[in-house]
Enzyme design. Sequence first.
Site, PDB file in Angstrom:
ATOM      1  N   HIS A  27      42.470  80.953  16.958  1.00  0.00           N
ATOM      2  CA  HIS A  27      42.153  81.912  15.896  1.00  0.00           C
ATOM      3  C   HIS A  27      41.326  81.331  14.758  1.00  0.00           C
ATOM      4  O   HIS A  27      40.427  81.986  14.246  1.00  0.00           O
ATOM      5  CB  HIS A  27      43.457  82.496  15.349  1.00  0.00           C
ATOM      6  CG  HIS A  27      43.262  83.586  14.339  1.00  0.00           C
ATOM      7  ND1 HIS A  27      42.451  84.677  14.566  1.00  0.00           N
ATOM      8  CD2 HIS A  27      43.760  83.752  13.076  1.00  0.00           C
ATOM      9  CE1 HIS A  27      42.472  85.478  13.511  1.00  0.00           C
ATOM     10  NE2 HIS A  27      43.248  84.923  12.590  1.00  0.00           N
TER      11      HIS A  27
ATOM     12  N   SER B 231      39.743  86.673   9.566  1.00  0.00           N
ATOM     13  CA  SER B 231      40.905  87.441  10.016  1.00  0.00           C
ATOM     14  C   SER B 231      41.097  88.674   9.129  1.00  0.00           C
ATOM     15  O   SER B 231      40.233  89.542   9.082  1.00  0.00           O
ATOM     16  CB  SER B 231      42.132  86.524  10.032  1.00  0.00           C
ATOM     17  OG  SER B 231      43.187  87.107  10.738  1.00  0.00           O
TER      18      SER B 231
ATOM     19  N   ASP C 130      41.495  83.436  21.232  1.00  0.00           N
ATOM     20  CA  ASP C 130      42.186  83.945  20.046  1.00  0.00           C
ATOM     21  C   ASP C 130      43.188  85.005  20.492  1.00  0.00           C
ATOM     22  O   ASP C 130      42.810  86.091  20.925  1.00  0.00           O
ATOM     23  CB  ASP C 130      41.165  84.550  19.085  1.00  0.00           C
ATOM     24  CG  ASP C 130      41.771  84.955  17.754  1.00  0.00           C
ATOM     25  OD1 ASP C 130      43.005  85.100  17.664  1.00  0.00           O
ATOM     26  OD2 ASP C 130      40.993  85.142  16.794  1.00  0.00           O
TER      27      ASP C 130
END
Length: 271
Positions: free
Chosen positions: A246, A107, A214
Amino acid sequence: MADARSHVLAGTRGALHVHAWPHPRPRYAALLAHGYGEHAGRYAGVAGVLGAHGAVVYAPDHAGHGRSAGERVVIEDFEDVVSDLHAVAGLVRAAHPGLPLVLVGHSMGGLVAARYAQRHGDGLTALVLSGPVVGAWELPGRLLALDEIPDTPVSPAALSRDPAVGAAYAADPLVWHGPMKRPTLQAFARTLATVAAGGDVGALPVLWLHGADDRLVPLAGSRVGVERLTGTGGDLTERVYPGARHEVFEETTRAEVFADLTGFLDRVLAR
């Protein structure tokens, strides 16, 4: 795998807390970069898999996160976070000279890892990006256009289809459960542009992992950035997991994800 040890380094914005999972006879080293609002302690599972695969693993809490210094979730310049990560890489190399070094970024950590590879890619053996914030990520621009940032924390349900993951995240006192902060959003926007203009990573092998569902960092936006980062002649391995959200390392299909990760590393380390 042995329990994590702790180191404290002088970071660019104060004390930097580093988790280290030792290995008696490592064949490579792995450096982990965690995501926004969380901390490296959430990666004990990933470290365990990598340790069983032969890695010694290091992971800092980024500035303003976890046990590291700084106002909570405030990152004024991601170049400083990259510099902090490079300092941890120096710690790794001092303790384990000559070992191949693999960088794994999730991320926000994927943005940091991508920029790290642009700045210091000659010191890496492989780059792994999980749900990376690269390419076309619309959230910073959308929030910065508002007079006041809404107090809307990350939804635990957006992380994984495994409800235990969301419950643990919601109960974790080291996770930030408040709103995003304007300086960090501004830094995101600047660094997305910097990475977009920063060139590709050449022949560095890259593994891109992403959940098809996601909603925090949508697949299509990341694809733009990953393909730009790896270039036309790059070494890119892509794995997209149907239905996954995610955090693919915490998903119900995590066994498949870890098999893809270790299989990729076996191929790269055999060269």
